[in-house]
Design an enzyme around this catalytic site. Structure first.
Site, PDB file in Angstrom:
ATOM      1  N   VAL A 105       4.699   3.642  -6.944  1.00  0.00           N
ATOM      2  CA  VAL A 105       4.826   3.781  -5.574  1.00  0.00           C
ATOM      3  C   VAL A 105       6.201   3.163  -4.796  1.00  0.00           C
ATOM      4  CG1 VAL A 105       2.540   4.164  -5.984  1.00  0.00           C
ATOM      5  CG2 VAL A 105       3.838   1.493  -5.459  1.00  0.00           C
ATOM      6  N   HIS A 121       1.088   8.927  -6.244  1.00  0.00           N
ATOM      7  CA  HIS A 121      -0.147   7.518  -5.726  1.00  0.00           C
ATOM      8  C   HIS A 121       0.482   6.956  -4.332  1.00  0.00           C
ATOM      9  CE1 HIS A 121      -1.986   6.817 -10.571  1.00  0.00           C
ATOM     10  NE2 HIS A 121      -2.322   7.679  -9.759  1.00  0.00           N
ATOM     11  N   CYS A 149      -0.759  -2.832  13.096  1.00  0.00           N
ATOM     12  CA  CYS A 149      -0.569  -1.252  13.578  1.00  0.00           C
ATOM     13  C   CYS A 149       0.538  -1.993  15.494  1.00  0.00           C
ATOM     14  CB  CYS A 149      -1.019  -0.407  13.731  1.00  0.00           C
ATOM     15  SG  CYS A 149      -1.135   1.421  15.067  1.00  0.00           S
ATOM     16  N   CYS A 152      -1.558   0.351  18.186  1.00  0.00           N
ATOM     17  CA  CYS A 152      -3.104  -0.057  18.352  1.00  0.00           C
ATOM     18  C   CYS A 152      -3.898  -1.305  18.353  1.00  0.00           C
ATOM     19  CB  CYS A 152      -4.240   1.652  18.081  1.00  0.00           C
ATOM     20  SG  CYS A 152      -4.648   0.753  15.648  1.00  0.00           S
TER      21      CYS A 152
HETATM   22  P1  OAD Z   1       1.342   1.790 -17.343  1.00  0.00           P
HETATM   23  O1  OAD Z   1       1.078   0.055 -17.223  1.00  0.00           O
HETATM   24  O2  OAD Z   1      -0.285   1.587 -17.440  1.00  0.00           O
HETATM   25  O3  OAD Z   1       1.867   1.862 -18.795  1.00  0.00           O
HETATM   26  C1  OAD Z   1       3.201   2.062 -18.970  1.00  0.00           C
HETATM   27  C2  OAD Z   1       3.711   2.852 -20.249  1.00  0.00           C
HETATM   28  O4  OAD Z   1       5.076   3.127 -20.231  1.00  0.00           O
HETATM   29  C3  OAD Z   1       2.929   2.048 -21.373  1.00  0.00           C
HETATM   30  O5  OAD Z   1       2.671   3.387 -22.082  1.00  0.00           O
HETATM   31  C4  OAD Z   1       4.516   1.180 -22.244  1.00  0.00           C
HETATM   32  O6  OAD Z   1       4.191   1.328 -23.621  1.00  0.00           O
HETATM   33  C5  OAD Z   1       5.033   2.003 -21.732  1.00  0.00           C
HETATM   34  N1  OAD Z   1       6.012   1.396 -21.541  1.00  0.00           N
HETATM   35  C6  OAD Z   1       6.613   0.728 -20.993  1.00  0.00           C
HETATM   36  N2  OAD Z   1       7.813   0.361 -21.167  1.00  0.00           N
HETATM   37  C7  OAD Z   1       8.906   1.268 -21.040  1.00  0.00           C
HETATM   38  C8  OAD Z   1       9.888   1.569 -21.066  1.00  0.00           C
HETATM   39  N3  OAD Z   1      10.819   0.829 -20.910  1.00  0.00           N
HETATM   40  N4  OAD Z   1       9.876   3.274 -22.285  1.00  0.00           N
HETATM   41  C9  OAD Z   1       8.482   3.980 -22.076  1.00  0.00           C
HETATM   42  N5  OAD Z   1       7.937   3.574 -22.030  1.00  0.00           N
HETATM   43  C10 OAD Z   1       7.864   2.426 -21.344  1.00  0.00           C
HETATM   44  O7  OAD Z   1       1.203   2.216 -15.562  1.00  0.00           O
HETATM   45  P2  OAD Z   1       0.652   4.053 -16.221  1.00  0.00           P
HETATM   46  O8  OAD Z   1       0.762   4.579 -16.391  1.00  0.00           O
HETATM   47  O9  OAD Z   1       2.328   4.099 -15.309  1.00  0.00           O
HETATM   48  O10 OAD Z   1      -1.867   3.270  -9.934  1.00  0.00           O
HETATM   49  O11 OAD Z   1      -0.461   3.118 -14.884  1.00  0.00           O
HETATM   50  C11 OAD Z   1      -0.905   4.668 -13.815  1.00  0.00           C
HETATM   51  C12 OAD Z   1      -1.345   3.493 -12.523  1.00  0.00           C
HETATM   52  O12 OAD Z   1      -2.598   2.422 -12.657  1.00  0.00           O
HETATM   53  C13 OAD Z   1      -0.211   3.342 -11.203  1.00  0.00           C
HETATM   54  O13 OAD Z   1       0.196   4.286 -10.922  1.00  0.00           O
HETATM   55  C14 OAD Z   1      -1.109   2.337 -10.696  1.00  0.00           C
HETATM   56  C15 OAD Z   1      -2.129   1.760 -11.700  1.00  0.00           C
HETATM   57  O14 OAD Z   1      -2.782   0.610 -11.177  1.00  0.00           O
HETATM   58  C16 OAD Z   1      -1.744   2.898  -8.715  1.00  0.00           C
HETATM   59  O15 OAD Z   1      -0.476   1.701  -8.476  1.00  0.00           O
HETATM   60  C17 OAD Z   1      -2.423   3.403  -7.427  1.00  0.00           C
END
Ligand code: OAD
Length: 241
Positions: A105, A121, A149, A152
């Site tokens: 985001v 997201h 807002c 409103c």
């Molecule tokens: P996570 O924090 O769950 O996972 C991050 C991933 O990135 C892990 O698998 C790490 O091993 C990997 N990682 C970390 N550093 C890295 C690097 N330099 N290069 C490559 N990989 C690396 O994040 P997301 O999977 O994005 O939702 O999480 C999913 C959602 O959960 C997010 O969008 C968020 C959260 O709640 C909302 O904000 C709605």
């Protein structure tokens, strides 16, 4: 297979592909200094994302939830895009049919020049009125809390999909449509535990795509990856363009 050979193989597959989808997660922005959600560094004041990013948390304590988002906005405003963001923007310029689907985001993909971005997201720089539903851009840093807002006067909320909420239908449908027709799918820096994005790799594979995972570690989706590139996104992605 050694990483160098695997990178070469993926490069060749990408060169032949006429449509590519990249799915990104927090790992892509990690090297810019944006904390990921899971793991030791993913904690904020001992809260987990799952405890703050919910409609119930906002109803219970909007100040706390806004404080978390305001903290993240300040942090994101200060960071720079990293070579992973730039490589994905370059891939879009190179590939005629390239779609970036992001769970992030932070808006860093657009800042790096990507234009075909599906932010499934939401976006931390957008706010939505809890009463009239109007969505507006808000770039104020620091953000005066609580934000209200302008039309409103009701409380604003981040225009972000929280746990337990539906993803915007049009964006999700577009992402799935792209996945079903792509030749190569890259899943980059995502722990692959949050649905529906966690199913995208399997979905693409079942539709016939060559699937590639780029991550520091294996994930539940690694079993569906045709190629696994273990390492930092900011080091690996520039080698694929
Ligand atoms: P996570 O924090 O769950 O996972 C991050 C991933 O990135 C892990 O698998 C790490 O091993 C990997 N990682 C970390 N550093 C890295 C690097 N330099 N290069 C490559 N990989 C690396 O994040 P997301 O999977 O994005 O939702 O999480 C999913 C959602 O959960 C997010 O969008 C968020 C959260 O709640 C909302 O904000 C709605």
């Amino acid at each position: 297979m050694a990483l160098d050979d695997e990178i070469k193989r993926v490069r060749e597959v990408l060169e032949q592909a006429d449509s590519v989808v990249a799915l990104t997660g927090a790992g892509v922005s990690a090297e810019s200094g944006v904390p990921t959600f899971r793991g030791e560094e993913g904690l904020w004041k001992n809260f987990r994302a799952e405890e703050l990013a919910t409609p119930e948390a906002f109803e219970r304590n909007p100040e706390l939830v806004w404080e978390w988002y305001a903290w993240r906005r300040e942090l994101i405003a200060k960071v720079e895009c990293n070579p992973a963001h730039h490589a994905l923007a370059a891939m879009e310029r190179q590939q005629r049919n390239f779609t970036l689907v992001t769970q992030n985001v932070d808006g860093l993909h657009r800042r790096a020049g990507s234009t075909r971005v599906l932010e499934i997201h939401g976006n931390i720089w957008m706010v939505r009125c809890t009463r009239c539903g109007k969505v507006t851009e808000n770039l104020e840093v620091p953000l005066p809390l609580p934000p209200l807002c302008k039309d409103c006067g009701a409380l604003l909320r981040p225009h972000i999909v929280w746990f337990g909420e539906m993803l915007p239908r049009d964006i999700l449908e577009e992402a799935i449509g792209r996945l079903q027709h792509c030749k190569v799918m890259l899943a980059i820096g995502t722990s692959s535990v949050v649905q529906p994005a966690a199913s995208f790799v399997l979905h693409a594979k079942q539709s016939g795509a060559f699937t590639v995972e780029i991550n520091l570690a294996t994930t539940p989706n690694s079993q569906f990856a045709d190629a696994m590139l273990i390492g930092k996104a900011a080091e690996i992605l520039p080698r694929l363009t």
